[in-house]
Design a protein around this motif. Structure first.
Motif, PDB file in Angstrom:
ATOM      1  N   PHE A  31       0.856  -1.179   0.000  1.00  3.34           N
ATOM      2  CA  PHE A  31       0.000   0.000   0.000  1.00  3.34           C
ATOM      3  C   PHE A  31       0.896   1.235   0.000  1.00  3.34           C
ATOM      4  CE2 PHE A  31      -4.147  -1.821   0.543  1.00  3.34           C
ATOM      5  CZ  PHE A  31      -3.909  -3.063   1.118  1.00  3.34           C
ATOM      6  N   VAL A  32       0.441   2.259  -0.683  1.00  2.01           N
ATOM      7  CA  VAL A  32       1.258   3.466  -0.839  1.00  2.01           C
ATOM      8  C   VAL A  32       0.398   4.695  -0.585  1.00  2.01           C
ATOM      9  CG1 VAL A  32       2.724   4.782  -2.412  1.00  2.01           C
ATOM     10  CG2 VAL A  32       2.533   2.311  -2.685  1.00  2.01           C
ATOM     11  N   LEU A  33       0.968   5.646   0.122  1.00  2.00           N
ATOM     12  CA  LEU A  33       0.354   6.976   0.216  1.00  2.00           C
ATOM     13  C   LEU A  33       1.090   7.870  -0.760  1.00  2.00           C
ATOM     14  CD1 LEU A  33       0.023   7.408   4.092  1.00  2.00           C
ATOM     15  CD2 LEU A  33      -1.865   7.314   2.460  1.00  2.00           C
ATOM     16  N   VAL A  34       0.362   8.537  -1.644  1.00  2.00           N
ATOM     17  CA  VAL A  34       0.982   9.463  -2.585  1.00  2.00           C
ATOM     18  C   VAL A  34       0.542  10.868  -2.196  1.00  2.00           C
ATOM     19  CG1 VAL A  34       1.228  10.161  -4.986  1.00  2.00           C
ATOM     20  CG2 VAL A  34       1.016   7.739  -4.413  1.00  2.00           C
TER      21      VAL A  34
ATOM     22  N   ARG B 101      -1.526  19.777  -5.477  1.00  2.00           N
ATOM     23  CA  ARG B 101      -2.974  19.561  -5.654  1.00  2.00           C
ATOM     24  C   ARG B 101      -3.674  19.301  -4.329  1.00  2.00           C
ATOM     25  NH1 ARG B 101      -0.174  18.007  -9.547  1.00  2.00           N
ATOM     26  NH2 ARG B 101      -0.638  18.799 -11.642  1.00  2.00           N
ATOM     27  N   GLU B 102      -2.916  19.338  -3.237  1.00  2.00           N
ATOM     28  CA  GLU B 102      -3.482  19.171  -1.886  1.00  2.00           C
ATOM     29  C   GLU B 102      -4.257  17.873  -1.756  1.00  2.00           C
ATOM     30  OE1 GLU B 102      -5.616  22.849  -1.191  1.00  2.00           O
ATOM     31  OE2 GLU B 102      -3.810  23.749  -0.353  1.00  2.00           O
ATOM     32  N   THR B 103      -3.627  16.781  -2.165  1.00  2.00           N
ATOM     33  CA  THR B 103      -4.269  15.480  -2.003  1.00  2.00           C
ATOM     34  C   THR B 103      -3.286  14.487  -1.412  1.00  2.00           C
ATOM     35  OG1 THR B 103      -3.657  14.802  -4.242  1.00  2.00           O
ATOM     36  CG2 THR B 103      -5.844  15.779  -3.963  1.00  2.00           C
ATOM     37  N   LEU B 104      -3.855  13.541  -0.695  1.00  2.00           N
ATOM     38  CA  LEU B 104      -3.096  12.405  -0.183  1.00  2.00           C
ATOM     39  C   LEU B 104      -3.908  11.183  -0.588  1.00  2.00           C
ATOM     40  CD1 LEU B 104      -0.730  11.386   1.686  1.00  2.00           C
ATOM     41  CD2 LEU B 104      -2.394  11.407   3.550  1.00  2.00           C
TER      42      LEU B 104
ATOM     43  N   TYR C 220      -7.682  11.687   0.190  1.00  2.00           N
ATOM     44  CA  TYR C 220      -7.953  12.589   1.306  1.00  2.00           C
ATOM     45  C   TYR C 220      -7.544  13.997   0.882  1.00  2.00           C
ATOM     46  CZ  TYR C 220      -7.630   8.028   3.639  1.00  2.00           C
ATOM     47  OH  TYR C 220      -7.779   6.707   3.983  1.00  2.00           O
ATOM     48  N   ARG C 221      -8.415  14.971   1.193  1.00  2.00           N
ATOM     49  CA  ARG C 221      -8.051  16.360   0.886  1.00  2.00           C
ATOM     50  C   ARG C 221      -7.119  16.874   1.967  1.00  2.00           C
ATOM     51  NH1 ARG C 221      -8.789  17.718  -4.079  1.00  2.00           N
ATOM     52  NH2 ARG C 221      -8.253  19.787  -3.359  1.00  2.00           N
ATOM     53  N   VAL C 222      -6.073  17.524   1.538  1.00  2.00           N
ATOM     54  CA  VAL C 222      -5.039  17.984   2.453  1.00  2.00           C
ATOM     55  C   VAL C 222      -4.956  19.503   2.398  1.00  2.00           C
ATOM     56  CG1 VAL C 222      -2.535  18.034   2.790  1.00  2.00           C
ATOM     57  CG2 VAL C 222      -3.667  15.886   2.244  1.00  2.00           C
TER      58      VAL C 222
ATOM     59  N   ARG D 203       3.993  17.979   8.035  1.00  2.00           N
ATOM     60  CA  ARG D 203       2.774  18.169   8.806  1.00  2.00           C
ATOM     61  C   ARG D 203       1.646  18.465   7.836  1.00  2.00           C
ATOM     62  NH1 ARG D 203       2.901  22.838  13.231  1.00  2.00           N
ATOM     63  NH2 ARG D 203       3.644  21.278  14.655  1.00  2.00           N
ATOM     64  N   LEU D 204       0.569  17.669   7.934  1.00  2.00           N
ATOM     65  CA  LEU D 204      -0.583  17.859   7.044  1.00  2.00           C
ATOM     66  C   LEU D 204      -1.812  18.159   7.883  1.00  2.00           C
ATOM     67  CD1 LEU D 204      -0.277  14.625   4.843  1.00  2.00           C
ATOM     68  CD2 LEU D 204       0.970  16.755   4.592  1.00  2.00           C
ATOM     69  N   SER D 205      -2.657  19.016   7.351  1.00  8.77           N
ATOM     70  CA  SER D 205      -3.953  19.238   7.977  1.00  8.77           C
ATOM     71  C   SER D 205      -4.998  18.559   7.121  1.00  8.77           C
ATOM     72  CB  SER D 205      -4.255  20.735   8.079  1.00  8.77           C
ATOM     73  OG  SER D 205      -3.380  21.347   8.987  1.00  8.77           O
ATOM     74  N   LEU D 206      -5.815  17.726   7.735  1.00  8.61           N
ATOM     75  CA  LEU D 206      -6.900  17.050   7.032  1.00  8.61           C
ATOM     76  C   LEU D 206      -8.218  17.414   7.699  1.00  8.61           C
ATOM     77  CD1 LEU D 206      -4.498  15.194   6.055  1.00  8.61           C
ATOM     78  CD2 LEU D 206      -6.092  13.299   6.221  1.00  8.61           C
ATOM     79  N   ARG D 207      -9.297  17.347   6.931  1.00  6.38           N
ATOM     80  CA  ARG D 207     -10.613  17.521   7.535  1.00  6.38           C
ATOM     81  C   ARG D 207     -10.807  16.433   8.585  1.00  6.38           C
ATOM     82  NH1 ARG D 207     -14.766  17.060   2.871  1.00  6.38           N
ATOM     83  NH2 ARG D 207     -13.545  15.162   2.772  1.00  6.38           N
TER      84      ARG D 207
END
Lengths: 248, 230
Positions: free
Chosen positions: B57-60, B65-68, B80-82, B203-207
């Motif tokens: 599994f990979v997180l990109v 584009r503010e995506t994970l 996920y929106r970042v 550091r990421l901020s997610l909803r």
């Protein structure tokens, strides 16, 4: 000392007394001598150093990648490099396209118990499901068999589609109920518990129906994926043999 | 460009590549810059092909584009929106001890949650053999995922090569004074080690919903690939 000298001396004494009264009001042991001052300075410096210790954050906007090579500075070589790089890019893009799923595929989030039916990257249908409970069954009576009821993670595909499936109960189903394991294979079959359809994806795991729709959304199964009746019908009609299934 | 039949992350990657190619055809950019851009894109494509060929599994992470995106074998499982991607350098008395050169375009491996997701395995106690038809106890109704896996306010994903991906809920104010002091103390202990575990932090901020879903669903040993800016 006479008259004015005496008064001046007295006033000087009083003034010195006022100034030193502040000092003399401090208990003797806390009066800042030179070591005290040094200690205060040390603490202040330590405090500033501590403030500057940790992680310093800034927006991540910069380019931060080490390149395997740099473009040539020779104009002729550079044009050759550009042609080669463009051709390489097309090849790589095609190779990546081949890796991605196309058409219909299924994604299952086994922790949140959700099933997504996707087509060409778009979600066309979402359903509540039930995945493995994670419970452990240890066979008693001196036997060492142990079962962990997890749903596996990874990429699978639909290997078999069965209408009106019959459950051939494995050994753990009898152990769990405290019943003896039958020697007659016909005693293993159970009818009606798997719903109208079953989609096998390997090692005994299936997507099938359930008699316990009230428990959908919770991790209650022995590893299979359960769906409600209506949702199972939709998935059955949309998912042919060989459809990829991704479970995470 | 709209490419149907392809995952959003792949579309993004190919769109940038196509843009670079069209610019090259028009001759509108400096050839050396274009070549550099192509080198970058080709490296990313190679990494993505390598990851899509594995069972991991990979997180990109795409900060531009503010995506994970959580991916497996080239399929996007969830996006996920970042917001607010930040990079953190470890420093001692204002002196940096970190390495920030190459966190993009590099595969970070063996990601695991910090704190870990607790999984209590319940052992089923079968009734003794021959106990009777109704002797099997009705198994307890398990909790919902939200009940089973409470999500810490702040958590992270630590990778083997020294990257720590810190996840914060959007709008997180850092908590109360006690929380901030505790966090500062942990950071202080981390950066003052002879060999820091975290050479770099993102550091990421997610909803809120995405932050909780990521914590609950992240598979073990997930890898990370961070894309460079366009």
């Amino acid at each position: 000392m006479f008259g004015s000298d005496l008064n001046a001396a007295r006033e000087g004494t009083i003034e010195r007394s006022r100034r030193s009264s502040l000092v003399f009001s401090i208990p003797f042991r806390l009066r800042p001598g030179k070591w005290g001052v040094a200690a205060v300075i040390f603490l202040v410096v330590l405090g500033i150093a501590a403030y500057g210790t940790g992680f310093s954050y800034r927006p991540a906007r910069e380019f931060a990648m080490v390149l395997p090579s740099q473009p040539s500075t020779n104009p002729v070589e550079l044009q050759k490099d550009l042609g080669r790089l463009r051709s390489q890019q097309k090849t790589l893009q095609n190779a990546l396209r081949q890796k991605s799923p196309r058409g219909t595929y299924v994604i299952i989030d086994q922790t949140l118990n959700r099933l997504y039916l996707k087509k060409d990257g778009d979600t066309i249908f979402e359903a509540k499901c039930s995945a493995g409970s994670g419970m452990v069954l240890q066979e008693g009576g001196g036997k060492n068999r142990r079962w962990i009821f997890d749903t596996p993670r990874g990429q699978f595909k639909v290997l078999q589609r069965v209408q009106n499936p019959v459950w051939k109960k494995p050994d753990w189903a009898f152990v769990e109920e405290g019943k003896p394991i039958p020697s007659d294979p016909d005693e293993r079959f159970e009818y009606g518990t798997l719903g109208e359809y079953a989609l096998h994806f390997g090692n005994g795991y299936m997507i099938h129906g359930t008699l316990y729709e009230r428990l959908l959304g919770r991790s209650v199964t022995h590893g299979c994926i359960r769906l409600g009746k209506e949702d199972l019908r939709k998935v059955w009609s949309a998912v042919p043999l060989g459809t990829p299934i991704y479970i995470y | 460009m709209r490419a149907t039949g392809l995952a959003p992350q792949l579309v993004a990657s190919l769109a940038v590549s196509a843009a670079l190619s069209s610019l090259a055809a028009g001759g509108a950019t400096n050839p050396r810059s274009e070549a550099r851009g192509l080198i970058v894109q080709n490296e990313i494509l190679k990494k993505q092909i390598e990851l899509a060929s594995q069972d991991s599994f990979v997180l990109v992470l795409d900060p531009a584009r503010e995506t994970l995106a959580l991916m497996l074998k080239g399929a996007v499982l969830r996006t996920y929106r970042v917001s607010h991607v930040e990079i953190g350098d470890p420093r001692v008395a204002f002196v940096s001890r970190g390495e920030t050169l190459d966190w993009q375009g590099k595969i970070w491996s063996k990601g695991h949650l910090v704190p870990p997701r607790q999984q209590d395995r319940i052992e089923i106690v079968p009734p003794p053999p021959g106990a009777g038809e109704d002797a099997a106890a009705e198994p307890p109704v398990p909790p919902t995922p939200e009940e089973r896996y409470p999500v810490p306010r702040r958590y992270g994903i630590r990778f083997a090569e020294g990257l720590f991906l810190e996840i914060l809920p959007l709008g997180d104010s850092g908590g109360g004074l006690g929380d901030r002091i505790a966090a500062w103390w942990e950071d202080l202990r981390e950066v003052t080690r002879a060999e820091p575990t975290d050479r770099l932090r993102l550091r990421l901020s997610l909803r809120q919903g995405d932050s909780e879903a990521l914590y609950r669903s992240l598979p073990p040993d997930t890898k990370l690939l961070a894309l460079p800016p366009d």
